[in-house]
Scaffold this motif. Structure first.
Motif, PDB file in Angstrom:
ATOM      1  N   ASP A 194       1.155  -0.778   0.247  1.00 32.10           N
ATOM      2  CA  ASP A 194       0.007   0.154  -0.296  1.00 32.10           C
ATOM      3  C   ASP A 194       1.515   1.359   0.152  1.00 32.10           C
ATOM      4  O   ASP A 194       1.232   1.424   1.160  1.00 32.10           O
ATOM      5  CB  ASP A 194      -1.153  -0.237   1.495  1.00 32.10           C
ATOM      6  N   ASN A 195       1.144   1.776  -0.985  1.00 33.18           N
ATOM      7  CA  ASN A 195       1.619   2.810  -1.281  1.00 33.18           C
ATOM      8  C   ASN A 195       1.466   4.244  -0.694  1.00 33.18           C
ATOM      9  O   ASN A 195       2.717   4.959   0.063  1.00 33.18           O
ATOM     10  CB  ASN A 195       2.212   3.492  -2.604  1.00 33.18           C
ATOM     11  N   GLU A 196       0.163   4.003  -0.506  1.00 31.92           N
ATOM     12  CA  GLU A 196      -0.272   5.304   0.400  1.00 31.92           C
ATOM     13  C   GLU A 196       0.480   5.288   1.335  1.00 31.92           C
ATOM     14  O   GLU A 196       0.480   6.016   2.559  1.00 31.92           O
ATOM     15  CB  GLU A 196      -1.579   5.650  -0.044  1.00 31.92           C
ATOM     16  N   ALA A 197       0.282   4.384   2.437  1.00 34.59           N
ATOM     17  CA  ALA A 197      -0.138   4.072   3.434  1.00 34.59           C
ATOM     18  C   ALA A 197       1.135   4.033   3.642  1.00 34.59           C
ATOM     19  O   ALA A 197       1.640   4.376   5.126  1.00 34.59           O
ATOM     20  CB  ALA A 197      -0.363   2.877   3.786  1.00 34.59           C
ATOM     21  N   ALA A 198       2.237   3.745   3.386  1.00 34.90           N
ATOM     22  CA  ALA A 198       3.602   3.159   3.427  1.00 34.90           C
ATOM     23  C   ALA A 198       4.338   5.013   3.314  1.00 34.90           C
ATOM     24  O   ALA A 198       4.936   5.172   4.091  1.00 34.90           O
ATOM     25  CB  ALA A 198       4.664   2.282   2.329  1.00 34.90           C
ATOM     26  N   ALA A 199       3.745   5.487   2.191  1.00 32.89           N
ATOM     27  CA  ALA A 199       4.157   7.465   2.655  1.00 32.89           C
ATOM     28  C   ALA A 199       3.665   7.781   4.128  1.00 32.89           C
ATOM     29  O   ALA A 199       4.334   8.493   4.179  1.00 32.89           O
ATOM     30  CB  ALA A 199       3.695   8.380   1.158  1.00 32.89           C
ATOM     31  N   LYS A 200       2.315   7.555   3.954  1.00 30.00           N
ATOM     32  CA  LYS A 200       2.415   8.318   5.121  1.00 30.00           C
ATOM     33  C   LYS A 200       3.698   7.610   7.409  1.00 30.00           C
ATOM     34  O   LYS A 200       3.143   8.664   7.674  1.00 30.00           O
ATOM     35  CB  LYS A 200       0.360   7.687   6.607  1.00 30.00           C
ATOM     36  N   ALA A 201       3.527   5.960   6.874  1.00 30.86           N
ATOM     37  CA  ALA A 201       3.728   5.736   8.470  1.00 30.86           C
ATOM     38  C   ALA A 201       5.781   5.860   8.357  1.00 30.86           C
ATOM     39  O   ALA A 201       6.044   6.377   9.204  1.00 30.86           O
ATOM     40  CB  ALA A 201       3.543   4.203   7.985  1.00 30.86           C
ATOM     41  N   ILE A 202       5.873   5.816   6.234  1.00 29.43           N
ATOM     42  CA  ILE A 202       7.680   6.031   6.580  1.00 29.43           C
ATOM     43  C   ILE A 202       8.443   6.968   5.835  1.00 29.43           C
ATOM     44  O   ILE A 202       9.923   7.146   5.809  1.00 29.43           O
ATOM     45  CB  ILE A 202       8.273   5.072   6.620  1.00 29.43           C
ATOM     46  N   ASP A 203       7.810   7.943   5.660  1.00 27.75           N
ATOM     47  CA  ASP A 203       7.980   9.012   5.006  1.00 27.75           C
ATOM     48  C   ASP A 203       8.388   8.647   3.200  1.00 27.75           C
ATOM     49  O   ASP A 203       9.500   9.481   3.169  1.00 27.75           O
ATOM     50  CB  ASP A 203       8.455   9.960   6.394  1.00 27.75           C
ATOM     51  N   TRP A 204       8.175   7.369   3.082  1.00 32.78           N
ATOM     52  CA  TRP A 204       8.134   7.980   1.541  1.00 32.78           C
ATOM     53  C   TRP A 204       6.759   6.790   0.813  1.00 32.78           C
ATOM     54  O   TRP A 204       5.829   6.771   1.128  1.00 32.78           O
ATOM     55  CB  TRP A 204       9.067   6.495   1.745  1.00 32.78           C
ATOM     56  N   SER A 205       7.088   7.880  -0.794  1.00 30.13           N
ATOM     57  CA  SER A 205       6.336   7.417  -1.480  1.00 30.13           C
ATOM     58  C   SER A 205       6.704   7.237  -3.140  1.00 30.13           C
ATOM     59  O   SER A 205       7.930   7.554  -3.151  1.00 30.13           O
ATOM     60  CB  SER A 205       5.922   9.323  -2.075  1.00 30.13           C
ATOM     61  N   VAL A 206       6.133   6.496  -3.797  1.00 27.01           N
ATOM     62  CA  VAL A 206       6.224   6.380  -5.052  1.00 27.01           C
ATOM     63  C   VAL A 206       6.812   7.770  -6.221  1.00 27.01           C
ATOM     64  O   VAL A 206       6.114   8.084  -6.167  1.00 27.01           O
ATOM     65  CB  VAL A 206       5.129   5.521  -5.909  1.00 27.01           C
ATOM     66  N   GLY A 207       7.616   6.999  -6.672  1.00 27.10           N
ATOM     67  CA  GLY A 207       8.876   8.504  -7.408  1.00 27.10           C
ATOM     68  C   GLY A 207       9.289   9.097  -6.746  1.00 27.10           C
ATOM     69  O   GLY A 207      10.039  10.046  -7.417  1.00 27.10           O
ATOM     70  N   SER A 208       9.404   8.894  -5.610  1.00 24.68           N
ATOM     71  CA  SER A 208      10.241   9.781  -4.847  1.00 24.68           C
ATOM     72  C   SER A 208      11.912   9.817  -5.108  1.00 24.68           C
ATOM     73  O   SER A 208      12.584  10.742  -4.660  1.00 24.68           O
ATOM     74  CB  SER A 208       9.981   9.603  -2.657  1.00 24.68           C
ATOM     75  N   THR A 209      12.468   8.731  -5.611  1.00 21.09           N
ATOM     76  CA  THR A 209      13.341   8.331  -5.843  1.00 21.09           C
ATOM     77  C   THR A 209      13.448   8.302  -7.619  1.00 21.09           C
ATOM     78  O   THR A 209      14.846   8.073  -7.556  1.00 21.09           O
ATOM     79  CB  THR A 209      14.234   6.783  -5.631  1.00 21.09           C
ATOM     80  N   THR A 210      12.301   8.934  -8.402  1.00 19.54           N
ATOM     81  CA  THR A 210      12.921   9.018 -10.206  1.00 19.54           C
ATOM     82  C   THR A 210      12.754   9.873 -10.492  1.00 19.54           C
ATOM     83  O   THR A 210      11.827  10.819  -9.469  1.00 19.54           O
ATOM     84  CB  THR A 210      11.548   7.585 -10.353  1.00 19.54           C
ATOM     85  N   PRO A 211      12.852  10.365 -11.698  1.00 18.32           N
ATOM     86  CA  PRO A 211      12.271  11.356 -11.997  1.00 18.32           C
ATOM     87  C   PRO A 211      11.732  11.748 -13.062  1.00 18.32           C
ATOM     88  O   PRO A 211      11.459  12.348 -14.149  1.00 18.32           O
ATOM     89  CB  PRO A 211      14.661  11.795 -13.130  1.00 18.32           C
ATOM     90  N   TYR A 212      10.649  10.598 -13.103  1.00 12.67           N
ATOM     91  CA  TYR A 212       9.331  10.464 -14.219  1.00 12.67           C
ATOM     92  C   TYR A 212       8.336  11.385 -13.545  1.00 12.67           C
ATOM     93  O   TYR A 212       7.754  11.165 -11.733  1.00 12.67           O
ATOM     94  CB  TYR A 212       9.562   8.699 -14.113  1.00 12.67           C
ATOM     95  N   ASP A 213       7.748  11.314 -14.247  1.00 15.19           N
ATOM     96  CA  ASP A 213       5.814  11.554 -13.708  1.00 15.19           C
ATOM     97  C   ASP A 213       5.168  10.317 -13.781  1.00 15.19           C
ATOM     98  O   ASP A 213       5.603   9.436 -13.701  1.00 15.19           O
ATOM     99  CB  ASP A 213       5.349  13.212 -14.874  1.00 15.19           C
ATOM    100  N   GLN A 214       3.842  10.797 -13.453  1.00 18.51           N
ATOM    101  CA  GLN A 214       2.575   9.959 -12.743  1.00 18.51           C
ATOM    102  C   GLN A 214       2.942   9.154 -14.239  1.00 18.51           C
ATOM    103  O   GLN A 214       2.388   7.467 -14.400  1.00 18.51           O
ATOM    104  CB  GLN A 214       1.871  10.424 -11.797  1.00 18.51           C
ATOM    105  N   ALA A 215       2.042   9.774 -15.004  1.00 13.75           N
ATOM    106  CA  ALA A 215       2.039   8.768 -16.578  1.00 13.75           C
ATOM    107  C   ALA A 215       2.681   8.307 -16.822  1.00 13.75           C
ATOM    108  O   ALA A 215       2.818   7.089 -17.591  1.00 13.75           O
ATOM    109  CB  ALA A 215       1.705  10.295 -17.489  1.00 13.75           C
ATOM    110  N   THR A 216       4.162   8.850 -17.029  1.00 15.43           N
ATOM    111  CA  THR A 216       5.507   7.289 -17.226  1.00 15.43           C
ATOM    112  C   THR A 216       5.413   6.291 -15.783  1.00 15.43           C
ATOM    113  O   THR A 216       6.072   5.818 -16.774  1.00 15.43           O
ATOM    114  CB  THR A 216       6.887   8.412 -17.187  1.00 15.43           C
ATOM    115  N   LEU A 217       5.520   6.533 -14.853  1.00  7.43           N
ATOM    116  CA  LEU A 217       5.539   5.735 -14.049  1.00  7.43           C
ATOM    117  C   LEU A 217       4.617   4.672 -14.098  1.00  7.43           C
ATOM    118  O   LEU A 217       4.784   4.132 -13.908  1.00  7.43           O
ATOM    119  CB  LEU A 217       5.538   6.260 -12.609  1.00  7.43           C
ATOM    120  N   GLU A 218       3.156   5.060 -14.442  1.00 14.38           N
ATOM    121  CA  GLU A 218       2.249   3.858 -14.724  1.00 14.38           C
ATOM    122  C   GLU A 218       2.673   3.322 -16.056  1.00 14.38           C
ATOM    123  O   GLU A 218       2.286   1.863 -15.964  1.00 14.38           O
ATOM    124  CB  GLU A 218       0.776   5.113 -14.716  1.00 14.38           C
TER     125      GLU A 218
END
Length: 421
Positions: free
Chosen positions: A165-189
């Motif tokens: 669960d990315n959203e739950a993890a982002a709240k719990a550990i200060d991490w979210s999808v894309g935080s270590t990547t240079p890509y926008d949401q469309a590219t990530l998908e």
């Protein structure tokens, strides 16, 4: 799982320095020096089918150079690599060819080990198959479930598959999808869809949530576990294997450029969620290799295999030199001309520095000093592992003549892994 034999590394006078390398997360060049006496490295291993092509070899050769530079700088090194010996692409290939997936994985892993030994690649101390780590991976998935960082998506009326669960993890550990990547949401998908994800699957909390555990399906391999019968997802395997082998805050996590997302981003997120510590200090990636105008890839089938080249009589040292002629962060293309240039270079170096080269110290004259050449090679590698620059320095010394062929030969062997006859 066994690794492969360790090539001999000659001792050199003096010491180099830990090289600076590119950190994908920061987008800049940083020192790879560890905080203590030991440098740790985790490189994502193969899914064992279509091994070992030149794209594979280029990646593992680069991290071989990094290990050699660390050792030359006086650091201890610990290296871990996984083998994804159960996964959808492997199972699909086994079905296509009518070969048992276990036999295919074993055959291709054996071939990879043989190719790595042939190319004088330093082996990992920890060479770990996913099928050897099922229980530990399942324990990690169970921990994420218990902490509300994972959830089930039902399959045929059962609890079903388990997703991070990315959203739950982002709240719990200060991490979210894309935080270590240079890509926008469309590219990530887009990358998720192309690289093993399933952003369109119904029941997921977010399109990019990655699979942690695949519930048992008929005709697929599965194992009993604390989270039910099934098998691991892709990213969680590297998180668990890396932490088990090396701990957290690994000096460098490496792999090909196509692993930035989703694989490295998610394996880093899983590791942080499991341990509370970053997986690695530096995330480093090698560029992709092309062949006949397109990226060398299994899906396109435009592959050049190390084993075929050696079967055709190509000296492994020439293969190494062809790979070393390209900087690890520059996209390049494998060609017959490139290999021909490497063979010419190997002949030049063998004549100038090989075991039959005449020692020149007593001859005097305006000869290139081998101790200066050693310094030049170390300096080139310290600057973002600039192997092509090192090759050009050695070319100049070979043309000019050298005062100590043995020292030059040992430097080329120890730092570049090229053994001259």
């Amino acid at each position: 799982m066994k690794s492969w034999p360790i090539p001999n590394i000659p001792n050199l006078p003096g010491a180099g320095v830990a090289p600076s390398i590119f950190n994908t997360v920061s987008g800049g060049i940083v020192s790879s020096a560890p905080e203590g006496e030991t440098a740790t490295l985790y490189v994502c291993g193969i899914t064992p089918y279509d091994a070992t092509h030149i794209g594979h070899a280029a990646t593992y050769l680069f991290y071989d150079l990094l290990l050699r530079s660390w050792k030359d700088a006086g650091y201890k090194t610990v290296y871990a690599q996984n083998v994804t010996d159960v996964d959808d692409p492997l199972l699909e290939r086994a079905n296509e060819t009518g070969v048992d997936w276990r036999d295919l994985a074993q055959e291709q892993t054996d071939l990879f080990r043989s190719d790595m030994e042939t190319l004088s690649i330093l082996p990992p101390e920890h060479y770990v198959g996913v099928t050897e780590t099922i229980d530990r991976i399942a324990d990690g998935v169970a921990s994420l479930l218990e902490r509300g960082l994972a959830y089930h998506v039902p399959v045929a009326g059962t609890l079903g598959d388990i997703y991070f669960d990315n959203e739950a993890a982002a709240k719990a550990i200060d991490w979210s999808v894309g935080s270590t990547t240079p890509y926008d949401q469309a590219t990530l998908e887009k990358f998720s869809r192309e690289r093993g994800g399933d952003p369109e699957r119904e029941g997921k909390h977010s399109p990019l949530d990655p699979l942690l555990w695949r519930a048992e399906r008929e005709g697929e391999p599965s194992w009993e576990s604390v989270v039910g019968r099934g098998r691991p997802g892709w990213h969680i395997e590297c998180s668990v294997i890396a932490i088990d082998a090396l701990g957290t805050d690994i000096t460098v996590q490496g792999g090909g450029l196509d692993l930035i997302f989703p694989h490295h981003d998610f394996s880093a997120g899983h590791a942080l969620a499991l341990s509370g510590h970053p997986l690695a200090k530096i995330f480093n990636h090698t560029s992709l290799v092309s062949y006949r105008g397109a990226k060398m890839s299994k899906s396109l089938g435009n592959l050049v295999f190390v084993s075929q080249l050696t079967a055709d009589g190509i000296d492994p040292a020439a293969i190494r030199l062809a790979l070393l002629a390209n900087h690890y962060r520059t996209q390049w293309e494998w060609t017959d001309a490139l290999l021909g240039e490497a063979q010419t270079r190997l002949a030049l170096w063998t004549s100038a520095f090989g075991s039959q080269a005449v020692g020149s110290k007593a001859q005097g004259g305006n000869l290139f000093r081998a101790d200066v050449l050693l310094t030049d090679i170390r300096s080139a590698l310290s600057r973002d592992m600039d192997a092509p620059a090192a090759l050009h320095e050695i070319d100049a010394a070979a043309v000019a003549g050298i005062d100590d062929p043995l020292l030059a030969r040992n430097a080329i062997d120890a730092l570049l892994g090229v053994k001259l006859a």
